[in-house]
Design an enzyme around this catalytic site. Structure first.
Site, PDB file in Angstrom:
ATOM      1  N   SER A 137      -0.864  -3.454  -1.531  1.00  0.00           N
ATOM      2  CA  SER A 137       0.542  -3.600  -1.147  1.00  0.00           C
ATOM      3  C   SER A 137       1.205  -2.231  -1.063  1.00  0.00           C
ATOM      4  O   SER A 137       0.907  -1.335  -1.863  1.00  0.00           O
ATOM      5  CB  SER A 137       1.310  -4.439  -2.189  1.00  0.00           C
ATOM      6  OG  SER A 137       0.720  -5.698  -2.408  1.00  0.00           O
ATOM      7  N   ASP A 146       5.648  -1.296 -10.500  1.00  0.00           N
ATOM      8  CA  ASP A 146       5.097  -2.016  -9.342  1.00  0.00           C
ATOM      9  C   ASP A 146       5.947  -3.230  -8.973  1.00  0.00           C
ATOM     10  O   ASP A 146       5.429  -4.239  -8.470  1.00  0.00           O
ATOM     11  CB  ASP A 146       3.651  -2.447  -9.613  1.00  0.00           C
ATOM     12  CG  ASP A 146       2.733  -1.270  -9.874  1.00  0.00           C
ATOM     13  OD1 ASP A 146       2.925  -0.219  -9.247  1.00  0.00           O
ATOM     14  OD2 ASP A 146       1.828  -1.399 -10.725  1.00  0.00           O
TER      15      ASP A 146
END
Length: 218
Positions: A137, A146
Protein backbone atom coordinates in the site's frame (compact mmCIF):
# COMPACT_ATOMS: atom_id res chain seq x y z
CA UNK A 1 7.29 21.48 -13.73
CA UNK A 2 8.89 18.34 -12.30
CA UNK A 3 7.79 17.05 -8.92
CA UNK A 4 10.58 17.65 -6.40
CA UNK A 5 11.05 14.55 -4.23
CA UNK A 6 12.90 14.11 -0.96
CA UNK A 7 13.43 10.46 -0.07
CA UNK A 8 13.73 9.02 3.44
CA UNK A 9 15.16 5.50 3.72
CA UNK A 10 16.72 3.36 6.43
CA UNK A 11 17.97 0.40 4.40
CA UNK A 12 19.03 -0.80 1.00
CA UNK A 13 17.17 1.86 -1.00
CA UNK A 14 15.62 -0.35 -3.66
CA UNK A 15 12.61 1.95 -3.97
CA UNK A 16 14.91 4.97 -4.27
CA UNK A 17 16.77 3.22 -7.09
CA UNK A 18 13.53 2.49 -8.91
CA UNK A 19 12.59 6.18 -8.68
CA UNK A 20 16.00 7.27 -9.99
CA UNK A 21 15.87 4.76 -12.84
CA UNK A 22 12.38 5.93 -13.87
CA UNK A 23 13.48 9.56 -13.88
CA UNK A 24 16.51 8.70 -16.01
CA UNK A 25 14.32 6.71 -18.41
CA UNK A 26 11.90 9.64 -18.74
CA UNK A 27 8.94 7.68 -17.35
CA UNK A 28 8.55 9.78 -14.19
CA UNK A 29 8.36 13.58 -14.35
CA UNK A 30 10.22 14.25 -11.13
CA UNK A 31 13.59 15.03 -9.62
CA UNK A 32 15.09 13.76 -6.40
CA UNK A 33 16.47 16.68 -4.39
CA UNK A 34 18.21 14.43 -1.88
CA UNK A 35 18.12 11.35 0.30
CA UNK A 36 18.06 11.29 4.09
CA UNK A 37 18.48 8.39 6.50
CA UNK A 38 18.52 7.69 10.21
CA UNK A 39 21.45 5.32 9.61
CA UNK A 40 24.91 6.26 8.45
CA UNK A 41 25.45 2.85 6.83
CA UNK A 42 22.20 2.82 4.83
CA UNK A 43 22.76 1.57 1.27
CA UNK A 44 20.20 4.13 0.13
CA UNK A 45 22.73 6.89 0.83
CA UNK A 46 25.30 5.11 -1.33
CA UNK A 47 22.78 4.86 -4.17
CA UNK A 48 22.01 8.58 -3.89
CA UNK A 49 25.68 9.58 -3.88
CA UNK A 50 26.38 7.31 -6.84
CA UNK A 51 23.67 9.23 -8.69
CA UNK A 52 25.34 12.52 -7.80
CA UNK A 53 22.66 13.52 -5.30
CA UNK A 54 22.96 15.01 -1.82
CA UNK A 55 22.75 12.27 0.81
CA UNK A 56 22.62 12.81 4.55
CA UNK A 57 22.61 10.65 7.67
CA UNK A 58 20.81 12.34 10.56
CA UNK A 59 21.06 9.80 13.35
CA UNK A 60 18.68 9.77 16.32
CA UNK A 61 21.49 8.87 18.70
CA UNK A 62 23.07 12.24 18.04
CA UNK A 63 20.06 14.04 19.56
CA UNK A 64 18.57 14.23 23.03
CA UNK A 65 15.09 13.05 22.02
CA UNK A 66 12.82 12.34 19.06
CA UNK A 67 11.57 15.92 18.87
CA UNK A 68 15.11 17.25 18.50
CA UNK A 69 15.88 14.66 15.83
CA UNK A 70 12.68 15.44 13.93
CA UNK A 71 13.45 19.16 14.07
CA UNK A 72 16.92 18.65 12.60
CA UNK A 73 15.74 16.20 9.95
CA UNK A 74 12.84 18.24 8.70
CA UNK A 75 14.77 21.47 8.88
CA UNK A 76 17.22 19.91 6.43
CA UNK A 77 14.37 18.62 4.27
CA UNK A 78 12.70 22.03 4.19
CA UNK A 79 15.94 23.61 3.00
CA UNK A 80 15.78 21.38 -0.08
CA UNK A 81 12.22 22.61 -0.82
CA UNK A 82 10.62 19.31 -1.85
CA UNK A 83 7.06 19.12 -3.14
CA UNK A 84 6.68 15.62 -1.70
CA UNK A 85 8.52 13.57 0.92
CA UNK A 86 8.68 9.85 0.12
CA UNK A 87 9.26 7.39 2.95
CA UNK A 88 10.76 4.44 1.10
CA UNK A 89 11.69 1.97 3.78
CA UNK A 90 12.11 4.60 6.51
CA UNK A 91 11.79 2.74 9.79
CA UNK A 92 11.27 5.49 12.37
CA UNK A 93 8.08 6.99 13.71
CA UNK A 94 7.73 10.73 13.13
CA UNK A 95 6.20 13.12 15.64
CA UNK A 96 2.71 14.52 15.18
CA UNK A 97 3.88 18.12 15.47
CA UNK A 98 6.18 17.71 12.47
CA UNK A 99 3.54 15.95 10.41
CA UNK A 100 0.78 18.47 11.08
CA UNK A 101 2.39 21.09 8.85
CA UNK A 102 3.08 18.57 6.10
CA UNK A 103 -0.33 16.95 5.67
CA UNK A 104 -0.72 15.69 2.13
CA UNK A 105 2.96 16.20 1.32
CA UNK A 106 4.39 12.99 2.72
CA UNK A 107 3.75 9.40 1.59
CA UNK A 108 4.92 5.97 2.68
CA UNK A 109 5.00 2.56 1.03
CA UNK A 110 4.11 -0.34 3.31
CA UNK A 111 4.26 -4.09 2.56
CA UNK A 112 0.68 -5.08 3.38
CA UNK A 113 -2.87 -4.37 2.33
CA UNK A 114 -3.60 -1.70 4.91
CA UNK A 115 -5.28 -1.51 7.33
CA UNK A 116 -4.18 -5.14 7.75
CA UNK A 117 -0.78 -5.84 9.30
CA UNK A 118 0.49 -2.43 10.26
CA UNK A 119 4.05 -2.30 11.57
CA UNK A 120 6.77 -4.92 11.13
CA UNK A 121 7.00 -8.55 9.97
CA UNK A 122 3.99 -8.17 7.70
CA UNK A 123 4.66 -11.20 5.50
CA UNK A 124 4.97 -13.70 8.33
CA UNK A 125 1.95 -12.21 10.06
CA UNK A 126 -0.09 -12.57 6.87
CA UNK A 127 0.92 -16.23 6.66
CA UNK A 128 0.18 -16.83 10.34
CA UNK A 129 -3.27 -15.28 9.90
CA UNK A 130 -4.08 -17.56 6.96
CA UNK A 131 -4.47 -14.66 4.53
CA UNK A 132 -5.18 -15.69 0.95
CA UNK A 133 -4.17 -12.29 -0.43
CA UNK A 134 -1.36 -9.91 0.48
CA UNK A 135 0.34 -6.95 -1.14
CA UNK A 136 1.56 -3.39 -0.66
CA UNK A 137 0.00 0.00 0.00
CA UNK A 138 1.00 3.60 -0.57
CA UNK A 139 -0.54 5.96 1.96
CA UNK A 140 -0.26 9.49 3.26
CA UNK A 141 1.75 9.68 6.44
CA UNK A 142 0.05 10.65 9.70
CA UNK A 143 1.07 10.30 13.33
CA UNK A 144 -0.70 6.92 13.49
CA UNK A 145 1.63 4.07 12.56
CA UNK A 146 0.78 3.06 8.97
CA UNK A 147 -2.64 4.60 9.58
CA UNK A 148 -2.84 7.45 7.08
CA UNK A 149 -5.30 7.54 4.17
CA UNK A 150 -4.43 4.88 1.59
CA UNK A 151 -3.88 6.08 -1.97
CA UNK A 152 -3.20 2.88 -3.87
CA UNK A 153 -2.59 -0.82 -3.41
CA UNK A 154 -1.19 -3.77 -5.32
CA UNK A 155 -2.49 -7.25 -4.48
CA UNK A 156 -0.77 -10.61 -4.80
CA UNK A 157 -2.05 -14.10 -3.97
CA UNK A 158 -0.66 -16.07 -1.07
CA UNK A 159 0.31 -19.42 -2.61
CA UNK A 160 0.47 -22.89 -1.06
CA UNK A 161 3.92 -23.50 0.35
CA UNK A 162 4.76 -19.81 0.71
CA UNK A 163 7.14 -18.80 3.44
CA UNK A 164 7.86 -15.21 4.46
CA UNK A 165 10.84 -14.92 2.10
CA UNK A 166 8.93 -16.10 -0.99
CA UNK A 167 5.93 -13.93 -0.18
CA UNK A 168 8.15 -10.92 0.45
CA UNK A 169 9.88 -11.37 -2.92
CA UNK A 170 6.52 -11.60 -4.71
CA UNK A 171 5.21 -8.47 -3.03
CA UNK A 172 8.40 -6.56 -3.86
CA UNK A 173 7.94 -7.11 -7.60
CA UNK A 174 4.61 -5.26 -7.28
CA UNK A 175 5.77 -2.73 -4.70
CA UNK A 176 8.11 -0.93 -7.06
CA UNK A 177 5.61 -0.31 -9.90
CA UNK A 178 2.97 0.61 -7.33
CA UNK A 179 5.14 3.37 -5.92
CA UNK A 180 6.09 4.67 -9.36
CA UNK A 181 2.54 4.74 -10.64
CA UNK A 182 1.31 6.52 -7.51
CA UNK A 183 4.04 9.12 -7.96
CA UNK A 184 2.96 9.62 -11.58
CA UNK A 185 -0.60 10.32 -10.45
CA UNK A 186 0.59 12.76 -7.81
CA UNK A 187 2.98 14.47 -10.24
CA UNK A 188 0.10 14.91 -12.69
CA UNK A 189 -2.03 16.52 -9.97
CA UNK A 190 -4.60 13.73 -10.15
CA UNK A 191 -4.30 12.64 -6.51
CA UNK A 192 -4.64 15.01 -3.57
CA UNK A 193 -5.44 14.74 0.11
CA UNK A 194 -8.46 16.66 1.40
CA UNK A 195 -10.02 16.83 4.85
CA UNK A 196 -12.49 14.09 3.90
CA UNK A 197 -9.89 11.74 2.44
CA UNK A 198 -8.05 11.01 -0.79
CA UNK A 199 -9.41 12.66 -3.93
CA UNK A 200 -8.71 11.30 -7.40
CA UNK A 201 -9.39 13.50 -10.42
CA UNK A 202 -11.29 15.95 -8.24
CA UNK A 203 -13.58 13.41 -6.56
CA UNK A 204 -13.35 11.62 -3.26
CA UNK A 205 -12.02 8.11 -3.85
CA UNK A 206 -14.30 5.21 -2.92
CA UNK A 207 -11.27 3.15 -1.94
CA UNK A 208 -7.60 2.66 -2.81
CA UNK A 209 -6.60 2.65 -6.44
CA UNK A 210 -5.73 -0.94 -7.38
CA UNK A 211 -2.68 -1.90 -9.42
CA UNK A 212 -2.82 -5.18 -11.28
CA UNK A 213 0.31 -7.11 -12.12
CA UNK A 214 0.29 -6.45 -15.87
CA UNK A 215 -1.24 -3.01 -16.29
CA UNK A 216 -0.94 0.58 -15.18
CA UNK A 217 -3.84 2.44 -13.63
CA UNK A 218 -6.61 3.10 -16.17
Amino acid sequence: MSLRLAVLASGRGSNLQVILDAITAGTLDAEVVGAWSDRGDAQALVRARDAGLPAYAIRPRDFTDRAAHDHALFGALDAAAPDLIVCAGYMRLIGADVLASRAGRMINIHPSLLPAFKGLHTHQRALDAGATEHGASVHYVTAELDGGPVIAQARVPVLPGDDAAHLSARVLTHEHPLLLETLRWIAAGRVRLHEDGVHVDGRRADGPLQLAATRRFA
